[in-house]
Design a protein around this motif. Structure first.
Motif, PDB file in Angstrom:
ATOM      1  N   PHE A 173       0.811  -1.217   0.000  1.00 51.92           N
ATOM      2  CA  PHE A 173       0.000   0.000   0.000  1.00 51.92           C
ATOM      3  C   PHE A 173       0.847   1.270   0.000  1.00 51.92           C
ATOM      4  O   PHE A 173       0.460   2.269  -0.610  1.00 51.92           O
ATOM      5  CB  PHE A 173      -0.963   0.011   1.186  1.00 51.92           C
ATOM      6  N   ASN A 174       2.007   1.281   0.682  1.00 47.06           N
ATOM      7  CA  ASN A 174       2.822   2.506   0.722  1.00 47.06           C
ATOM      8  C   ASN A 174       3.445   2.832  -0.633  1.00 47.06           C
ATOM      9  O   ASN A 174       3.927   3.943  -0.836  1.00 47.06           O
ATOM     10  CB  ASN A 174       3.896   2.427   1.811  1.00 47.06           C
ATOM     11  N   LYS A 175       3.436   1.899  -1.575  1.00 45.79           N
ATOM     12  CA  LYS A 175       3.895   2.186  -2.931  1.00 45.79           C
ATOM     13  C   LYS A 175       2.736   2.670  -3.807  1.00 45.79           C
ATOM     14  O   LYS A 175       2.960   3.293  -4.841  1.00 45.79           O
ATOM     15  CB  LYS A 175       4.551   0.946  -3.540  1.00 45.79           C
ATOM     16  N   ILE A 176       1.527   2.401  -3.398  1.00 43.95           N
ATOM     17  CA  ILE A 176       0.342   2.847  -4.135  1.00 43.95           C
ATOM     18  C   ILE A 176      -0.091   4.237  -3.677  1.00 43.95           C
ATOM     19  O   ILE A 176      -0.409   5.094  -4.504  1.00 43.95           O
ATOM     20  CB  ILE A 176      -0.803   1.826  -3.966  1.00 43.95           C
ATOM     21  N   LEU A 177      -0.095   4.464  -2.371  1.00 44.81           N
ATOM     22  CA  LEU A 177      -0.556   5.743  -1.817  1.00 44.81           C
ATOM     23  C   LEU A 177       0.377   6.190  -0.702  1.00 44.81           C
ATOM     24  O   LEU A 177       0.690   5.409   0.198  1.00 44.81           O
ATOM     25  CB  LEU A 177      -1.977   5.593  -1.261  1.00 44.81           C
ATOM     26  N   TYR A 178       0.810   7.461  -0.787  1.00 48.19           N
ATOM     27  CA  TYR A 178       1.672   7.999   0.260  1.00 48.19           C
ATOM     28  C   TYR A 178       1.501   9.505   0.330  1.00 48.19           C
ATOM     29  O   TYR A 178       1.422  10.175  -0.693  1.00 48.19           O
ATOM     30  CB  TYR A 178       3.144   7.665  -0.014  1.00 48.19           C
ATOM     31  N   GLN A 179       1.437  10.020   1.554  1.00 51.52           N
ATOM     32  CA  GLN A 179       1.381  11.461   1.787  1.00 51.52           C
ATOM     33  C   GLN A 179       2.498  11.867   2.735  1.00 51.52           C
ATOM     34  O   GLN A 179       2.807  11.147   3.676  1.00 51.52           O
ATOM     35  CB  GLN A 179       0.033  11.877   2.384  1.00 51.52           C
ATOM     36  N   SER A 180       3.084  13.044   2.453  1.00 48.73           N
ATOM     37  CA  SER A 180       4.199  13.530   3.238  1.00 48.73           C
ATOM     38  C   SER A 180       4.151  15.052   3.295  1.00 48.73           C
ATOM     39  O   SER A 180       3.532  15.699   2.442  1.00 48.73           O
ATOM     40  CB  SER A 180       5.504  13.082   2.579  1.00 48.73           C
ATOM     41  N   ASP A 181       4.837  15.636   4.269  1.00 47.91           N
ATOM     42  CA  ASP A 181       4.984  17.087   4.327  1.00 47.91           C
ATOM     43  C   ASP A 181       5.889  17.600   3.206  1.00 47.91           C
ATOM     44  O   ASP A 181       5.866  18.781   2.876  1.00 47.91           O
ATOM     45  CB  ASP A 181       5.554  17.522   5.685  1.00 47.91           C
ATOM     46  N   TYR A 182       6.694  16.737   2.636  1.00 45.79           N
ATOM     47  CA  TYR A 182       7.576  17.108   1.538  1.00 45.79           C
ATOM     48  C   TYR A 182       6.816  16.974   0.222  1.00 45.79           C
ATOM     49  O   TYR A 182       6.348  15.892  -0.133  1.00 45.79           O
ATOM     50  CB  TYR A 182       8.827  16.222   1.529  1.00 45.79           C
ATOM     51  N   LYS A 183       6.677  18.061  -0.497  1.00 42.69           N
ATOM     52  CA  LYS A 183       5.836  18.143  -1.689  1.00 42.69           C
ATOM     53  C   LYS A 183       6.149  17.059  -2.727  1.00 42.69           C
ATOM     54  O   LYS A 183       5.246  16.498  -3.338  1.00 42.69           O
ATOM     55  CB  LYS A 183       5.976  19.533  -2.314  1.00 42.69           C
TER      56      LYS A 183
ATOM     57  N   GLN B  70       0.017   8.796  -5.648  1.00 39.56           N
ATOM     58  CA  GLN B  70      -1.073   7.838  -5.741  1.00 39.56           C
ATOM     59  C   GLN B  70      -0.886   7.141  -7.082  1.00 39.56           C
ATOM     60  O   GLN B  70      -0.911   7.780  -8.130  1.00 39.56           O
ATOM     61  CB  GLN B  70      -2.436   8.513  -5.661  1.00 39.56           C
ATOM     62  N   ASN B  71      -0.634   5.843  -7.045  1.00 36.15           N
ATOM     63  CA  ASN B  71      -0.308   5.073  -8.242  1.00 36.15           C
ATOM     64  C   ASN B  71      -1.344   3.997  -8.497  1.00 36.15           C
ATOM     65  O   ASN B  71      -2.017   3.516  -7.580  1.00 36.15           O
ATOM     66  CB  ASN B  71       1.069   4.410  -8.074  1.00 36.15           C
ATOM     67  N   ASN B  72      -1.418   3.596  -9.746  1.00 32.89           N
ATOM     68  CA  ASN B  72      -2.296   2.508 -10.152  1.00 32.89           C
ATOM     69  C   ASN B  72      -1.419   1.437 -10.796  1.00 32.89           C
ATOM     70  O   ASN B  72      -1.375   1.304 -12.015  1.00 32.89           O
ATOM     71  CB  ASN B  72      -3.364   3.027 -11.127  1.00 32.89           C
TER      72      ASN B  72
ATOM     73  N   TYR C 109       7.682  -5.871 -11.057  1.00 30.16           N
ATOM     74  CA  TYR C 109       8.309  -5.633  -9.759  1.00 30.16           C
ATOM     75  C   TYR C 109       8.192  -4.157  -9.395  1.00 30.16           C
ATOM     76  O   TYR C 109       8.494  -3.274 -10.192  1.00 30.16           O
ATOM     77  CB  TYR C 109       9.774  -6.064  -9.809  1.00 30.16           C
ATOM     78  N   THR C 110       7.728  -3.875  -8.191  1.00 31.30           N
ATOM     79  CA  THR C 110       7.548  -2.505  -7.723  1.00 31.30           C
ATOM     80  C   THR C 110       8.633  -2.194  -6.707  1.00 31.30           C
ATOM     81  O   THR C 110       8.854  -2.972  -5.775  1.00 31.30           O
ATOM     82  CB  THR C 110       6.151  -2.351  -7.084  1.00 31.30           C
ATOM     83  N   TYR C 111       9.307  -1.052  -6.883  1.00 27.64           N
ATOM     84  CA  TYR C 111      10.434  -0.711  -6.020  1.00 27.64           C
ATOM     85  C   TYR C 111      10.575   0.811  -5.952  1.00 27.64           C
ATOM     86  O   TYR C 111       9.910   1.547  -6.679  1.00 27.64           O
ATOM     87  CB  TYR C 111      11.718  -1.347  -6.540  1.00 27.64           C
ATOM     88  N   PHE C 112      11.454   1.278  -5.074  1.00 30.45           N
ATOM     89  CA  PHE C 112      11.735   2.701  -4.942  1.00 30.45           C
ATOM     90  C   PHE C 112      13.009   3.029  -5.718  1.00 30.45           C
ATOM     91  O   PHE C 112      14.035   2.366  -5.542  1.00 30.45           O
ATOM     92  CB  PHE C 112      11.903   3.101  -3.470  1.00 30.45           C
ATOM     93  N   ILE C 113      12.962   4.066  -6.550  1.00 30.81           N
ATOM     94  CA  ILE C 113      14.134   4.498  -7.307  1.00 30.81           C
ATOM     95  C   ILE C 113      14.961   5.474  -6.472  1.00 30.81           C
ATOM     96  O   ILE C 113      14.599   5.782  -5.338  1.00 30.81           O
ATOM     97  CB  ILE C 113      13.733   5.097  -8.677  1.00 30.81           C
ATOM     98  N   GLU C 114      16.043   6.005  -7.045  1.00 26.06           N
ATOM     99  CA  GLU C 114      16.993   6.837  -6.300  1.00 26.06           C
ATOM    100  C   GLU C 114      16.353   8.009  -5.568  1.00 26.06           C
ATOM    101  O   GLU C 114      16.763   8.364  -4.483  1.00 26.06           O
ATOM    102  CB  GLU C 114      18.103   7.377  -7.222  1.00 26.06           C
ATOM    103  N   ASN C 115      15.366   8.644  -6.180  1.00 29.57           N
ATOM    104  CA  ASN C 115      14.735   9.804  -5.533  1.00 29.57           C
ATOM    105  C   ASN C 115      13.615   9.407  -4.573  1.00 29.57           C
ATOM    106  O   ASN C 115      12.800  10.229  -4.193  1.00 29.57           O
ATOM    107  CB  ASN C 115      14.238  10.797  -6.581  1.00 29.57           C
ATOM    108  N   ALA C 116      13.579   8.143  -4.184  1.00 28.02           N
ATOM    109  CA  ALA C 116      12.647   7.588  -3.197  1.00 28.02           C
ATOM    110  C   ALA C 116      11.202   7.557  -3.667  1.00 28.02           C
ATOM    111  O   ALA C 116      10.288   7.493  -2.857  1.00 28.02           O
ATOM    112  CB  ALA C 116      12.761   8.323  -1.864  1.00 28.02           C
ATOM    113  N   LEU C 117      10.987   7.565  -4.979  1.00 31.10           N
ATOM    114  CA  LEU C 117       9.640   7.443  -5.515  1.00 31.10           C
ATOM    115  C   LEU C 117       9.415   6.019  -5.997  1.00 31.10           C
ATOM    116  O   LEU C 117      10.326   5.383  -6.531  1.00 31.10           O
ATOM    117  CB  LEU C 117       9.425   8.425  -6.673  1.00 31.10           C
ATOM    118  N   PRO C 118       8.203   5.494  -5.839  1.00 35.89           N
ATOM    119  CA  PRO C 118       7.942   4.128  -6.291  1.00 35.89           C
ATOM    120  C   PRO C 118       7.776   4.075  -7.806  1.00 35.89           C
ATOM    121  O   PRO C 118       7.272   5.009  -8.425  1.00 35.89           O
ATOM    122  CB  PRO C 118       6.642   3.761  -5.575  1.00 35.89           C
ATOM    123  N   THR C 119       8.208   2.968  -8.372  1.00 29.54           N
ATOM    124  CA  THR C 119       8.037   2.733  -9.799  1.00 29.54           C
ATOM    125  C   THR C 119       7.843   1.238 -10.010  1.00 29.54           C
ATOM    126  O   THR C 119       8.129   0.435  -9.119  1.00 29.54           O
ATOM    127  CB  THR C 119       9.232   3.269 -10.608  1.00 29.54           C
ATOM    128  N   GLN C 120       7.364   0.903 -11.196  1.00 28.92           N
ATOM    129  CA  GLN C 120       7.151  -0.506 -11.506  1.00 28.92           C
ATOM    130  C   GLN C 120       7.993  -0.860 -12.725  1.00 28.92           C
ATOM    131  O   GLN C 120       7.941  -0.162 -13.750  1.00 28.92           O
ATOM    132  CB  GLN C 120       5.670  -0.783 -11.763  1.00 28.92           C
TER     133      GLN C 120
END
Length: 181
Positions: A96-106, A111-113, A144-155
């Protein structure tokens, strides 16, 4: 013929943040919630020193999808050794944290599908009190879903293939034991 068990599971999930997030060019929901009904079955049997187990499950209805089939067969020669063959075929939603995430950092709000991750694994295990243990598997992962260098999720668009092998043996001298892996 062995022992067969079956069941129905009901999942109710609620992954949420305090409020909907409105950014310059997008709106990010504050929750993922829903339910799912799944069927599962377990089977096991043995003949002398030969054992077979299988587990299957599938989501029949609901807001998430997935299924799993796991099987193993092994032979146990008294306390001398055990040899096991394994196979697993799974399809599942990304976390779920790769599909939806909210943070104080813009830049760290999303929100991913994503598509379901498809995982296939075939392996073996050999265990012996005298020689230790060795495990190996060949794994194939699609989407495979993972976090890239800038800490954003990708598939991943390509298929991930890898071998995994581990070996270990405990060595004891007096009251001391060293377990090497």
């Amino acid at each position: 013929l062995g022992e067969l068990k079956g069941g129905i599971r009901y999942f109710d999930y609620n992954y949420n943040y305090n409020s909907i997030l409105y950014l310059d060019n997008k709106t990010i929901s504050n929750k993922l919630n829903g339910n799912a009904i799944a069927f599962e079955a377990d089977w096991k049997t043995n003949y002398k020193n030969f054992y077979i187990t299988a587990n299957a499950s599938t989501i029949l209805s609901g807001d998430i999808t997935g299924s799993s089939l796991k099987a193993s067969a092994y032979i146990k020669k008294d306390s001398v050794f055990t040899f096991k063959g394994l196979a697993e075929f799974t399809t599942k939603n990304p976390e779920f944290n790769k599909i939806l995430y909210q943070s104080d950092y813009k830049n760290y709000n999303w929100q991913n599908n994503f598509k379901n991750e498809d995982i296939t694994s075939i392996g073996f295990e050999f265990t012996s009190n005298k020689w230790g243990a060795i495990k190996g598997s060949y794994n194939v992962v699609d989407n495979y879903t993972y976090f890239i260098e800038n800490a954003l999720p990708t598939q991943a668009s390509e298929t991930l293939n890898y071998f995994k092998v581990t070996a270990n043996k405990a060595i004891s001298v007096g009251k001391f034991t060293l377990d090497n892996t």
